[in-house]
Design a protein around this motif. Structure first.
Motif, PDB file in Angstrom:
ATOM      1  N   ARG A  33      42.570  47.701  48.083  1.00 38.03           N
ATOM      2  CA  ARG A  33      41.414  48.344  48.950  1.00 38.03           C
ATOM      3  C   ARG A  33      40.252  48.596  49.042  1.00 38.03           C
ATOM      4  O   ARG A  33      39.546  48.828  49.725  1.00 38.03           O
ATOM      5  N   VAL A  34      39.135  49.273  47.617  1.00 42.49           N
ATOM      6  CA  VAL A  34      37.841  49.402  47.349  1.00 42.49           C
ATOM      7  C   VAL A  34      37.277  47.996  48.029  1.00 42.49           C
ATOM      8  O   VAL A  34      35.989  47.247  48.119  1.00 42.49           O
ATOM      9  N   LEU A  35      37.797  46.626  46.832  1.00 45.57           N
ATOM     10  CA  LEU A  35      38.054  45.530  46.731  1.00 45.57           C
ATOM     11  C   LEU A  35      37.249  44.934  48.038  1.00 45.57           C
ATOM     12  O   LEU A  35      36.336  44.615  49.047  1.00 45.57           O
ATOM     13  N   SER A  36      38.427  45.368  49.437  1.00 44.91           N
ATOM     14  CA  SER A  36      38.175  45.041  50.608  1.00 44.91           C
ATOM     15  C   SER A  36      37.172  45.513  51.227  1.00 44.91           C
ATOM     16  O   SER A  36      36.151  45.566  52.151  1.00 44.91           O
ATOM     17  N   LYS A  37      36.896  47.430  51.253  1.00 46.39           N
ATOM     18  CA  LYS A  37      36.242  47.551  52.241  1.00 46.39           C
ATOM     19  C   LYS A  37      34.647  47.614  51.561  1.00 46.39           C
ATOM     20  O   LYS A  37      34.142  47.454  53.045  1.00 46.39           O
ATOM     21  N   ARG A  38      34.582  47.417  50.721  1.00 44.37           N
ATOM     22  CA  ARG A  38      33.185  46.714  49.448  1.00 44.37           C
ATOM     23  C   ARG A  38      32.719  45.788  50.252  1.00 44.37           C
ATOM     24  O   ARG A  38      31.666  44.587  49.913  1.00 44.37           O
ATOM     25  N   LEU A  44      34.760  42.317  49.483  1.00 46.72           N
ATOM     26  CA  LEU A  44      34.555  41.109  48.364  1.00 46.72           C
ATOM     27  C   LEU A  44      35.712  40.052  48.534  1.00 46.72           C
ATOM     28  O   LEU A  44      35.359  39.007  47.993  1.00 46.72           O
ATOM     29  N   CYS A  45      36.917  40.490  49.521  1.00 45.39           N
ATOM     30  CA  CYS A  45      38.022  39.470  49.591  1.00 45.39           C
ATOM     31  C   CYS A  45      38.506  39.984  50.730  1.00 45.39           C
ATOM     32  O   CYS A  45      38.319  41.724  50.358  1.00 45.39           O
ATOM     33  N   SER A  46      39.424  39.531  50.461  1.00 45.17           N
ATOM     34  CA  SER A  46      41.005  40.022  51.790  1.00 45.17           C
ATOM     35  C   SER A  46      41.470  41.262  50.893  1.00 45.17           C
ATOM     36  O   SER A  46      41.741  41.793  49.247  1.00 45.17           O
ATOM     37  N   ARG A  47      42.254  42.788  51.639  1.00 41.21           N
ATOM     38  CA  ARG A  47      43.319  43.474  51.358  1.00 41.21           C
ATOM     39  C   ARG A  47      43.948  42.857  49.901  1.00 41.21           C
ATOM     40  O   ARG A  47      44.648  42.659  48.892  1.00 41.21           O
ATOM     41  N   SER A  48      44.837  41.573  50.695  1.00 37.35           N
ATOM     42  CA  SER A  48      46.263  41.034  50.074  1.00 37.35           C
ATOM     43  C   SER A  48      45.482  40.131  48.413  1.00 37.35           C
ATOM     44  O   SER A  48      45.715  39.753  47.892  1.00 37.35           O
ATOM     45  N   GLU A  49      43.975  39.341  48.910  1.00 33.32           N
ATOM     46  CA  GLU A  49      43.178  38.673  47.769  1.00 33.32           C
ATOM     47  C   GLU A  49      43.322  39.590  46.782  1.00 33.32           C
ATOM     48  O   GLU A  49      43.017  39.178  45.281  1.00 33.32           O
ATOM     49  N   GLY A  50      42.967  40.467  46.999  1.00 34.63           N
ATOM     50  CA  GLY A  50      42.406  42.302  45.891  1.00 34.63           C
ATOM     51  C   GLY A  50      43.531  42.354  45.427  1.00 34.63           C
ATOM     52  O   GLY A  50      43.667  42.140  43.819  1.00 34.63           O
ATOM     53  N   GLU A  51      44.436  42.683  46.322  1.00 38.41           N
ATOM     54  CA  GLU A  51      45.610  42.358  45.194  1.00 38.41           C
ATOM     55  C   GLU A  51      45.849  41.480  44.930  1.00 38.41           C
ATOM     56  O   GLU A  51      46.039  41.564  42.703  1.00 38.41           O
ATOM     57  N   ARG A  52      46.397  40.469  44.517  1.00 38.22           N
ATOM     58  CA  ARG A  52      46.831  39.183  43.528  1.00 38.22           C
ATOM     59  C   ARG A  52      45.331  39.262  42.974  1.00 38.22           C
ATOM     60  O   ARG A  52      46.284  38.784  41.329  1.00 38.22           O
ATOM     61  N   LEU A  53      44.173  39.147  42.505  1.00 36.49           N
ATOM     62  CA  LEU A  53      43.293  39.746  41.496  1.00 36.49           C
ATOM     63  C   LEU A  53      43.298  40.337  40.494  1.00 36.49           C
ATOM     64  O   LEU A  53      43.056  40.304  39.575  1.00 36.49           O
ATOM     65  N   VAL A  54      43.787  41.610  41.211  1.00 35.99           N
ATOM     66  CA  VAL A  54      44.005  42.656  40.233  1.00 35.99           C
ATOM     67  C   VAL A  54      45.308  42.174  38.877  1.00 35.99           C
ATOM     68  O   VAL A  54      45.215  42.728  38.070  1.00 35.99           O
ATOM     69  N   ARG A  55      46.354  42.013  39.331  1.00 35.19           N
ATOM     70  CA  ARG A  55      47.442  41.062  39.460  1.00 35.19           C
ATOM     71  C   ARG A  55      47.361  40.309  38.335  1.00 35.19           C
ATOM     72  O   ARG A  55      48.290  40.610  37.107  1.00 35.19           O
ATOM     73  N   GLU A  56      46.738  39.765  38.602  1.00 32.07           N
ATOM     74  CA  GLU A  56      46.206  38.406  37.216  1.00 32.07           C
ATOM     75  C   GLU A  56      45.162  39.252  36.360  1.00 32.07           C
ATOM     76  O   GLU A  56      45.223  37.948  35.725  1.00 32.07           O
ATOM     77  N   HIS A  92      45.818  51.267  42.455  1.00 37.26           N
ATOM     78  CA  HIS A  92      44.987  52.143  40.839  1.00 37.26           C
ATOM     79  C   HIS A  92      43.823  52.843  41.503  1.00 37.26           C
ATOM     80  O   HIS A  92      42.841  52.713  41.747  1.00 37.26           O
ATOM     81  N   PRO A  93      43.629  54.405  41.792  1.00 37.50           N
ATOM     82  CA  PRO A  93      42.370  54.894  42.382  1.00 37.50           C
ATOM     83  C   PRO A  93      41.231  54.619  41.870  1.00 37.50           C
ATOM     84  O   PRO A  93      40.950  54.516  40.646  1.00 37.50           O
ATOM     85  N   ALA A  94      40.366  54.036  42.226  1.00 31.95           N
ATOM     86  CA  ALA A  94      38.917  53.760  42.463  1.00 31.95           C
ATOM     87  C   ALA A  94      38.006  54.824  43.488  1.00 31.95           C
ATOM     88  O   ALA A  94      38.002  54.649  44.946  1.00 31.95           O
ATOM     89  N   ASP A  95      36.860  55.095  42.815  1.00 34.05           N
ATOM     90  CA  ASP A  95      35.862  55.921  43.459  1.00 34.05           C
ATOM     91  C   ASP A  95      35.133  54.772  44.472  1.00 34.05           C
ATOM     92  O   ASP A  95      34.363  53.547  43.820  1.00 34.05           O
ATOM     93  N   LEU A  96      35.152  54.686  45.973  1.00 39.04           N
ATOM     94  CA  LEU A  96      34.918  53.587  47.220  1.00 39.04           C
ATOM     95  C   LEU A  96      33.482  53.482  47.236  1.00 39.04           C
ATOM     96  O   LEU A  96      32.231  52.198  46.793  1.00 39.04           O
ATOM     97  N   GLN A  97      32.436  54.427  46.475  1.00 41.47           N
ATOM     98  CA  GLN A  97      31.487  54.188  46.325  1.00 41.47           C
ATOM     99  C   GLN A  97      30.673  54.100  44.955  1.00 41.47           C
ATOM    100  O   GLN A  97      29.555  53.366  45.033  1.00 41.47           O
ATOM    101  N   HIS A  98      30.990  54.538  43.930  1.00 41.62           N
ATOM    102  CA  HIS A  98      30.390  54.539  42.568  1.00 41.62           C
ATOM    103  C   HIS A  98      30.863  53.900  41.423  1.00 41.62           C
ATOM    104  O   HIS A  98      30.485  53.694  40.417  1.00 41.62           O
ATOM    105  N   ALA A  99      32.450  53.054  42.288  1.00 46.13           N
ATOM    106  CA  ALA A  99      32.928  52.187  40.569  1.00 46.13           C
ATOM    107  C   ALA A  99      32.668  51.303  40.580  1.00 46.13           C
ATOM    108  O   ALA A  99      31.885  50.415  41.251  1.00 46.13           O
ATOM    109  N   LEU A 100      31.993  50.987  39.325  1.00 46.49           N
ATOM    110  CA  LEU A 100      31.575  49.999  38.395  1.00 46.49           C
ATOM    111  C   LEU A 100      32.994  48.591  38.413  1.00 46.49           C
ATOM    112  O   LEU A 100      33.787  48.746  37.778  1.00 46.49           O
ATOM    113  N   ILE A 101      32.514  47.312  39.344  1.00 48.49           N
ATOM    114  CA  ILE A 101      33.624  47.239  39.724  1.00 48.49           C
ATOM    115  C   ILE A 101      33.632  45.373  39.083  1.00 48.49           C
ATOM    116  O   ILE A 101      32.141  44.991  39.641  1.00 48.49           O
ATOM    117  N   GLU A 102      34.136  44.951  38.141  1.00 51.37           N
ATOM    118  CA  GLU A 102      33.566  43.268  37.726  1.00 51.37           C
ATOM    119  C   GLU A 102      35.141  42.427  38.281  1.00 51.37           C
ATOM    120  O   GLU A 102      36.304  42.960  38.028  1.00 51.37           O
TER     121      GLU A 102
END
Length: 240
Positions: A10-15, A17-29, A44-54
């Protein structure tokens, strides 16, 4: 003050970066790192504003929010990918490098006209929500000339397989010898609502064109072309 935390997908989507379903796929892979480590649980919980995501070992910063409108041509499917190999609305954005944008609502393959896209899921949800979203206006060519009683039935509603389908307003734009153009306004967005409503009244649709969403008009935007919405247009439709 507690920082907002959401599931990683959901954080990926809110930022944006991708749709929520695409984010789920990327994470699982295993393609997403959160604060330096691979996380495979999309919830997995993540900070919406400050998490470092790669993603794929590249830092994924929040992208600029985009809101745009497309004059959808007839014959295109409103989806990112079609399992049957049909052309989709994303063909209209070839070469534009817009990043992730998603349709706000839908138009079926045979329909055309105003279609919104955004990478802002909260804004999109407000537009698509029947309780908060703006009315949608369509110009519809039909295979007969409806009389006053028929148009009154459209406004009153018709039972269709247990669902009450109705138009907020209906008016006759013009009529020929055998067909007519109607202007139909909807305040909800059920699947193929206009086509199903008219079919229940034994009226066939020859052409269906969405011409307005709230105060936003399709105007003279050429078929297959798109443009960004202005700040004023975004706010009028459902901005903060």
């Amino acid at each position: 003050m507690t920082r907002p935390r959401y599931g990683l997908a959901r954080v990926l989507s809110k930022r944006g970066l991708c749709s929520r379903s695409e984010g789920e796929r990327l994470v699982r892979e295993g393609r997403v790192r959160l604060d330096g480590r691979v996380v495979r649980n999309p919830e997995h919980p993540a900070d919406l504003q400050h998490a470092l995501i790669e993603i794929d070992n590249v830092e994924a910063s929040a992208v600029a929010v985009r809101h745009l409108m497309l004059n959808k041509p007839r014959g295109l499917v409103t989806t990112l990918r079609d399992e049957r190999g049909r052309d989709t609305v994303y063909r209209c954005f070839d070469g534009a490098e817009l990043g992730h944008i998603a349709p706000v609502g839908r138009l079926d393959k045979a329909s055309e006209g105003l279609l919104l896209f955004s990478n802002d899921p909260q804004w999109a949800a407000r537009i698509a929500d029947p309780a908060t979203g703006p009315d949608k206006v369509y110009h519809v060519q039909v295979d007969r000339i409806p009389d006053d009683a028929c148009m009154a039935a459209m406004r009153a509603g018709v039972d269709c397989e247990g669902a009450l389908l109705r138009a907020k307003s209906v008016s006759l734009l013009r009529a020929g010898e055998k067909n007519a153009w109607l202007e139909i306004s909807l305040d909800e967005g059920r699947n193929r609502q206009i086509r199903r409503l008219l079919a229940a009244l034994d009226i066939g649709v020859l052409r269906l064109l969405r011409v307005a969403i709230g105060t936003l008009q399709l105007g003279d935007l050429p078929k297959g072309q798109w443009r960004d919405l202005t700040v004023e247009e975004v706010a009028a439709l459902g901005g903060d």
